[in-house]
Motif scaffolding. Structure first.
Motif, mmCIF file in Angstrom:
data_model
loop_
_atom_site.group_PDB
_atom_site.id
_atom_site.type_symbol
_atom_site.label_atom_id
_atom_site.label_comp_id
_atom_site.label_asym_id
_atom_site.label_seq_id
_atom_site.Cartn_x
_atom_site.Cartn_y
_atom_site.Cartn_z
ATOM 1 N N ASP A 116 35.295 44.320 41.230
ATOM 2 C CA ASP A 116 35.111 43.856 42.596
ATOM 3 C C ASP A 116 36.039 42.674 42.860
ATOM 4 O OD1 ASP A 116 34.087 43.766 45.128
ATOM 5 O OD2 ASP A 116 32.041 43.265 44.548
ATOM 6 N N ALA A 117 36.281 42.385 44.124
ATOM 7 C CA ALA A 117 37.138 41.252 44.476
ATOM 8 C C ALA A 117 36.493 39.952 43.998
ATOM 9 C CB ALA A 117 37.337 41.214 45.991
ATOM 10 N N TRP A 118 37.311 39.032 43.516
ATOM 11 C CA TRP A 118 36.827 37.730 43.055
ATOM 12 C C TRP A 118 36.499 36.888 44.279
ATOM 13 C CZ3 TRP A 118 35.352 35.391 38.709
ATOM 14 C CH2 TRP A 118 35.267 34.007 38.707
ATOM 15 N N THR A 119 35.345 36.231 44.249
ATOM 16 C CA THR A 119 34.988 35.324 45.333
ATOM 17 C C THR A 119 34.848 33.925 44.777
ATOM 18 O OG1 THR A 119 32.671 35.895 44.995
ATOM 19 C CG2 THR A 119 33.818 37.054 46.738
ATOM 20 N N THR A 120 35.313 32.961 45.542
ATOM 21 C CA THR A 120 35.217 31.576 45.087
ATOM 22 C C THR A 120 33.779 31.104 45.179
ATOM 23 O OG1 THR A 120 36.556 31.341 47.072
ATOM 24 C CG2 THR A 120 37.191 30.012 45.196
ATOM 25 N N GLY A 121 33.502 30.037 44.476
ATOM 26 C CA GLY A 121 32.157 29.478 44.523
ATOM 27 C C GLY A 121 31.245 30.035 43.465
ATOM 28 N N TRP A 122 31.810 30.829 42.526
ATOM 29 C CA TRP A 122 30.980 31.320 41.418
ATOM 30 C C TRP A 122 30.554 30.137 40.572
ATOM 31 C CZ3 TRP A 122 31.692 31.319 36.040
ATOM 32 C CH2 TRP A 122 30.776 32.082 35.340
ATOM 33 N N GLN A 123 29.261 30.069 40.263
ATOM 34 C CA GLN A 123 28.738 28.964 39.469
ATOM 35 C C GLN A 123 28.259 29.476 38.120
ATOM 36 O OE1 GLN A 123 28.742 25.646 40.392
ATOM 37 N NE2 GLN A 123 29.962 26.412 42.106
ATOM 38 N N LYS A 124 28.549 28.720 37.060
ATOM 39 C CA LYS A 124 28.093 29.100 35.735
ATOM 40 C C LYS A 124 26.582 28.971 35.665
ATOM 41 C CE LYS A 124 29.286 26.595 32.149
ATOM 42 N NZ LYS A 124 30.112 26.009 31.126
ATOM 43 N N ALA A 125 25.908 30.034 35.266
ATOM 44 C CA ALA A 125 24.440 30.032 35.244
ATOM 45 C C ALA A 125 23.914 29.210 34.077
ATOM 46 C CB ALA A 125 23.914 31.460 35.143
#
Length: 125
Positions: A116-125
């Protein structure tokens, strides 16, 4: 030696934004794809070689549970624990879109992967 914002041209993060944490020039998010449902044994080189079907891969990273370092020490157990997902950076946004269109649902190491397309704002869980 300067510290803080002066090093990054005023962006605020001295360690360099993006999922790799190495600093330096960051690729546009449109060139990156998220890969999910990976086999936990899949290594970055395997992922990179597989994704090269869609275009030129600049960087591939498996996200790890060991703090995200992804060091594969290879001492018997095979290093850190995979989260079963990764990020692949292509040379262009067109190649990244091609990867999503052509490789989503294909099989890698016995698992149907999600691309899938990468989206910004991914946070490490």
């Amino acid at each position: 030696m300067s510290y803080g914002k002066a090093m990054t041209g005023g962006k605020g993060k001295a360690h360099g934004a993006g999922p790799y944490g190495k600093g330096g020039p960051q690729a546009d998010d449109s060139c990156k794809v998220f890969v999910g449902n990976l086999n936990f044994k899949t290594r970055w080189q395997t992922l990179k070689d597989f994704m090269a079907q869609a275009g030129t891969v600049n960087h591939a990273k498996i996200l790890m549970k060991d703090g995200g370092k992804g060091w594969d020490k290879g001492w018997g157990k095979g290093g850190g624990l995979s989260r079963g997902m990764g990020v692949v950076e292509f040379a262009s946004a067109e190649e990244a879109q091609m990867a999503v269109a052509s490789l989503n649902g294909t099989e890698l190491d016995g698992r149907a992967i999600e691309v899938d397309a990468w989206t910004t704002g991914w946070q490490k869980a």
